[in-house]
Design a protein around this motif. Structure first.
Motif, mmCIF file in Angstrom:
data_model
loop_
_atom_site.group_PDB
_atom_site.id
_atom_site.type_symbol
_atom_site.label_atom_id
_atom_site.label_comp_id
_atom_site.label_asym_id
_atom_site.label_seq_id
_atom_site.Cartn_x
_atom_site.Cartn_y
_atom_site.Cartn_z
ATOM 1 N N LEU A 38 1.096 -7.745 -6.269
ATOM 2 C CA LEU A 38 2.002 -6.597 -6.208
ATOM 3 C C LEU A 38 1.408 -5.468 -5.368
ATOM 4 C CD1 LEU A 38 4.594 -5.150 -7.052
ATOM 5 C CD2 LEU A 38 3.376 -4.385 -9.096
ATOM 6 N N LEU A 39 0.123 -5.192 -5.531
ATOM 7 C CA LEU A 39 -0.534 -4.143 -4.739
ATOM 8 C C LEU A 39 -0.497 -4.484 -3.248
ATOM 9 C CD1 LEU A 39 -3.564 -3.248 -7.026
ATOM 10 C CD2 LEU A 39 -1.542 -1.838 -6.563
ATOM 11 N N PHE A 40 -0.678 -5.755 -2.904
ATOM 12 C CA PHE A 40 -0.572 -6.146 -1.494
ATOM 13 C C PHE A 40 0.854 -5.967 -0.978
ATOM 14 C CE2 PHE A 40 -4.783 -8.190 -1.565
ATOM 15 C CZ PHE A 40 -5.251 -7.733 -0.340
ATOM 16 N N GLN A 41 1.850 -6.208 -1.821
ATOM 17 C CA GLN A 41 3.239 -6.005 -1.399
ATOM 18 C C GLN A 41 3.524 -4.525 -1.133
ATOM 19 O OE1 GLN A 41 5.205 -8.729 -0.702
ATOM 20 N NE2 GLN A 41 3.192 -9.602 -1.105
ATOM 21 N N VAL A 42 3.026 -3.657 -2.000
ATOM 22 C CA VAL A 42 3.203 -2.215 -1.807
ATOM 23 C C VAL A 42 2.471 -1.768 -0.531
ATOM 24 C CG1 VAL A 42 2.664 0.070 -2.758
ATOM 25 C CG2 VAL A 42 3.573 -1.723 -4.247
ATOM 26 N N LYS A 43 1.246 -2.248 -0.356
ATOM 27 C CA LYS A 43 0.465 -1.929 0.853
ATOM 28 C C LYS A 43 1.229 -2.349 2.104
ATOM 29 C CE LYS A 43 -2.155 -4.762 2.975
ATOM 30 N NZ LYS A 43 -2.066 -4.679 4.434
ATOM 31 N N HIS A 44 1.806 -3.540 2.065
ATOM 32 C CA HIS A 44 2.532 -4.051 3.227
ATOM 33 C C HIS A 44 3.788 -3.221 3.502
ATOM 34 C CE1 HIS A 44 3.297 -7.136 6.226
ATOM 35 N NE2 HIS A 44 4.571 -7.023 5.898
ATOM 36 N N LEU A 45 4.506 -2.873 2.455
ATOM 37 C CA LEU A 45 5.688 -2.013 2.608
ATOM 38 C C LEU A 45 5.314 -0.691 3.280
ATOM 39 C CD1 LEU A 45 8.665 -1.223 1.986
ATOM 40 C CD2 LEU A 45 7.820 -0.375 -0.213
ATOM 41 N N LEU A 46 4.256 -0.071 2.795
ATOM 42 C CA LEU A 46 3.835 1.216 3.360
ATOM 43 C C LEU A 46 3.407 1.081 4.816
ATOM 44 C CD1 LEU A 46 1.820 2.655 0.345
ATOM 45 C CD2 LEU A 46 4.080 3.371 1.146
ATOM 46 N N ALA A 47 2.531 0.120 5.104
ATOM 47 C CA ALA A 47 1.959 0.018 6.450
ATOM 48 C C ALA A 47 2.923 -0.574 7.470
ATOM 49 C CB ALA A 47 0.671 -0.807 6.403
ATOM 50 N N ASP A 48 3.757 -1.507 7.056
ATOM 51 C CA ASP A 48 4.630 -2.176 8.027
ATOM 52 C C ASP A 48 5.981 -1.497 8.186
ATOM 53 O OD1 ASP A 48 3.464 -4.302 9.422
ATOM 54 O OD2 ASP A 48 5.016 -5.697 8.779
#
Length: 126
Positions: A11-21
């Motif tokens: 889930l943290l990687f999904q949030v990170k990806h949403l923010l950065a991408d």
């Protein structure tokens, strides 16, 4: 490792990806990802690598390993995006065409596979 730990990490990687991408990616980054070595693409990939550190820092890995995985993600993310952009330019596909979305989906899938590999390493599954 508990199932909850695994799910939280994903889930943290999904949030990170949403923010950065999507949220924090600028037009300058988007426009220049297809020019190899351009600072726009490097900055975008660097943002991804930088945001990987707070996701992983609470895992049992050493800080050096966390930073190393962030650096690996920079290289992988950069080349995945560069390849997608080059293929889109070569094909001439626009967002109105199926090929554009197929390639965009493949790009996003490649990023998600990267996260699975990083989680695998972070949790010592190998």
């Amino acid at each position: 490792m508990t199932p909850a730990t695994l799910l939280i990490l994903i889930l943290l990687f999904q949030v990170k990806h949403l923010l950065a991408d999507f949220i924090w990616q600028t037009g300058w980054m988007v426009r220049n990802k297809g020019t190899y070595g351009h600072l726009g693409g490097i900055a975008h990939a660097g943002l991804h690598g930088l945001l990987t550190v707070p996701v992983l820092i609470w895992t049992p890995m050493t800080v050096l390993t966390v930073v190393g995985l962030g650096a690996v993600e920079i290289v992988l993310h950069y080349h995945i995006d560069w390849t997608k952009d080059r293929l889109l330019r070569w094909s001439g596909w626009s967002p109105q065409e199926k090929g554009y979305w197929g390639l965009t989906g493949l790009d996003q899938f490649a990023h998600q596979v990267t996260y699975v590999a990083i989680v695998w390493l972070a949790l010592g599954i190998v």
